[in-house]
Design an enzyme around this catalytic site. Structure first.
Site, PDB file in Angstrom:
ATOM      1  N   CYS A 168       0.834  -1.132   0.037  1.00 22.95           N
ATOM      2  CA  CYS A 168      -0.025   0.175  -0.112  1.00 22.95           C
ATOM      3  C   CYS A 168       0.880   1.221  -0.125  1.00 22.95           C
ATOM      4  O   CYS A 168       0.289   2.451  -0.469  1.00 22.95           O
ATOM      5  CB  CYS A 168      -0.978   0.058   1.192  1.00 22.95           C
ATOM      6  SG  CYS A 168      -2.390  -1.269   1.313  1.00 22.95           S
ATOM      7  N   ASN A 169       2.323   1.295   0.384  1.00 18.52           N
ATOM      8  CA  ASN A 169       2.936   2.431   0.672  1.00 18.52           C
ATOM      9  C   ASN A 169       3.473   2.690  -0.825  1.00 18.52           C
ATOM     10  O   ASN A 169       4.077   3.717  -0.945  1.00 18.52           O
ATOM     11  CB  ASN A 169       4.066   2.202   1.459  1.00 18.52           C
ATOM     12  CG  ASN A 169       5.197   1.596   0.722  1.00 18.52           C
ATOM     13  OD1 ASN A 169       6.264   2.238   0.365  1.00 18.52           O
ATOM     14  ND2 ASN A 169       5.237   0.354   0.784  1.00 18.52           N
TER      15      ASN A 169
END
Length: 362
Positions: A168-169
Site C-alpha cells: 500500500c505504501n
C-alpha cells in the site's frame, strides 16, 4: 543497459533542473466486472464451497458491512474461479494458475490508465523519457514495465524501473521516485503506473487465519497513472499538483503487524488489529516533521490524500488530528467505490481531489 559516468560538476550543470516537479496528468482505470459488497459474502462462500461454515460466513458479513465499501471492481469472475478450483481453497498450490492471469492482466490494466493520462497530457508519447511501474500482483521477468513499454509503443530507449511487492505504501513512494527522477534529469517526463489485481490474494476461508477474511473484503482491482515533470511548457502542459518535498519513515518494531508472503498458495496476507492504533499514534509526528519547515501546524488548513487502508484507519486519524469531516472525504469516497486499491489508491484519490477542486473552482 549502459551507464556513462561523468565528473560531478558536469552532470549537475548538464542535467539538473532547479525547481519542483509537477504532476502534469492523471489517469485511472478499473476492470468492467464489479461486485456488490452487500451480496459478496453469499457469492464468496458459495464459490469457495464453504457455505457450511455458518459462523464464519456471518463474521465475514459483519466485516463487509463495517467496511463502508459499496462495491469493488475485480478481474476475477465466477467463470475464472470455476475453471480454476484450486484458487477457491485456502492453501492449495495455485501460484502458477495465478501467474497465468496476472502477467497479462497487470500490464493490460496499467495501459488503460496510462493512455488516459497521456491523452490528458496532450503531448506525443515519444516525449516520455522514464517509466516507473509498480504492482503487488505477481512477479515476472521481463517485467510488467517491459510489457507496458511494448503495449504503449514507448521509445526503446525509455528508462524503466520496475517495483514489485511494495504494498500500500507504493503509490506515495512512486511519486517520490518520480520527483527525484524529474528534478535530476532536465526535460524528463516520467510516466508512473500503479496496477493492482487482487487475484494474487483471493482464496477460500480458513478457520485458523481469520485475518484472511479482511483481505477478501477489502481489496479491489485498479490502475492509475500520472505524468511528472519540471518546467511545464506554457500553453502545452498544465500542472495539476506541485511535489514540494517527500519523506518516508519506519515505525520501529512493527514489521510483524502487516505482512504479505509470496508462497506456492499465492500471496498471503496478515494484518494485526493493532495497525490502526500504530498509525494514529505516529501520524502527527510525521506531519510535524514534514510541515514544520513551511510553518504549517493547522492540519485543517491543508488538503488530504490519505491512503484508506481501511475505514477504521480513516476514523482514527480524523479523530486524532481533529480533522473536519470533509478533509478525508475523497479517501472515504474512493474506499466506498473501489475498496483498497493498494498502490493505485492514493492516485485515485489524487484524481478525485483535483476533479472536485476543478468543479468547485478552487
Amino acid at each position: 543497459m549502459s551507464t556513462t559516468v561523468l565528473p560531478d560538476t558536469w552532470s549537475r550543470r548538464a542535467k539538473r533542473f532547479e525547481g519542483h516537479a509537477k504532476i502534469l496528468a492523471v489517469g485511472t482505470a478499473t476492470p468492467a466486472n464489479w461486485v456488490d459488497q452487500t451480496t459478496y459474502p453469499d457469492f464468496y462462500f458459495r464459490i469457495t464451497n464453504s457455505e457450511h461454515l455458518l459462523e464464519h460466513k456471518e463474521k465475514f458479513r459483519r466485516i463487509c458491512n463495517k467496511s463502508k465499501i459499496r462495491k469493488r471492481h475485480l478481474v476475477l469472475t465466477e467463470e475464472l474461479l470455476k475453471k480454476n478450483p484450486n484458487l477457491c481453497t485456502y492453501n492449495e498450490t495455485s501460484l502458477n494458475t495465478r501467474q497465468d492471469t496476472l502477467v497479462s492482466e497487470v500490464p493490460k490494466l496499467g495501459k488503460e490508465a496510462a493512455m488516459k493520462a497521456i491523452k490528458e497530457w496532450g503531448r506525443p508519447i515519444s516525449e516520455i523519457t522514464h517509466l516507473v511501474f509498480c504492482t503487488t500482483s505477481g512477479v515476472d521477468m521481463p517485467g510488467a514495465d517491459f510489457q507496458l513499454t511494448k503495449l504503449l509503443g514507448l521509445n526503446i530507449s525509455v528508462k524503466r524501473l520496475m517495483m514489485y511487492q511494495q504494498g500500500c505504501n507504493a503509490g506515495a513512494a512512486m511519486l517520490r521516485l518520480a520527483k527525484d527522477l524529474a528534478e535530476n534529469n532536465k526535460g524528463a517526463r516520467v510516466l508512473v503506473v500503479c496496477s493492482e489485481v487482487t487475484l494474487s490474494v483471493f482464496r477460500g476461508p480458513s478457520l485458523q487465519q481469520e485475518d484472511n477474511l479482511l483481505a477478501q473484503c477489502l481489496f479491489g482491482d485498479g490502475s492509475a497513472a500520472v505524468i511528472v515533470g519540471t518546467d511545464p511548457r506554457p500553453g502545452l502542459e498544465t500542472p495539476l499538483f506541485e511535489l514540494v518535498s517527500s519523506a518516508q519513515t519506519i515505525i520501529p518494531d512493527t514489521d510483524s503487524h502487516l505482512k504479505l508472503h509470496l508462497l506456492e498458495m499465492g500471496l498471503t496476507f496478515h494484518c494485526s488489529k493493532a495497525v490502526p492504533s500504530l498509525i494514529t499514534q505516529n501520524v502527527e509526528d510525521c506531519l510535524v516533521k514534514a510541515f514544520e519547515p513551511f510553518g504549517i501546524s493547522d492540519w485543517n488548513s491543508i488538503f488530504w490524500i490519505l491512503h484508506p487502508g481501511g475505514n477504521a484507519i480513516l476514523d482514527r486519524v480524523e479523530e486524532r488530528l481533529g480533522l473536519g469531516p470533509e478533509k478525508l472525504r475523497a479517501s472515504r469516497d474512493v474506499l466506498s467505490e473501489y475498496g483498497n486499491l493498494t498502490s493505485a489508491c492514493v492516485l485515485f484519490i489524487l484524481d478525485l481531489v483535483r476533479r472536485k477542486s476543478k468543479k468547485q473552482q478552487q
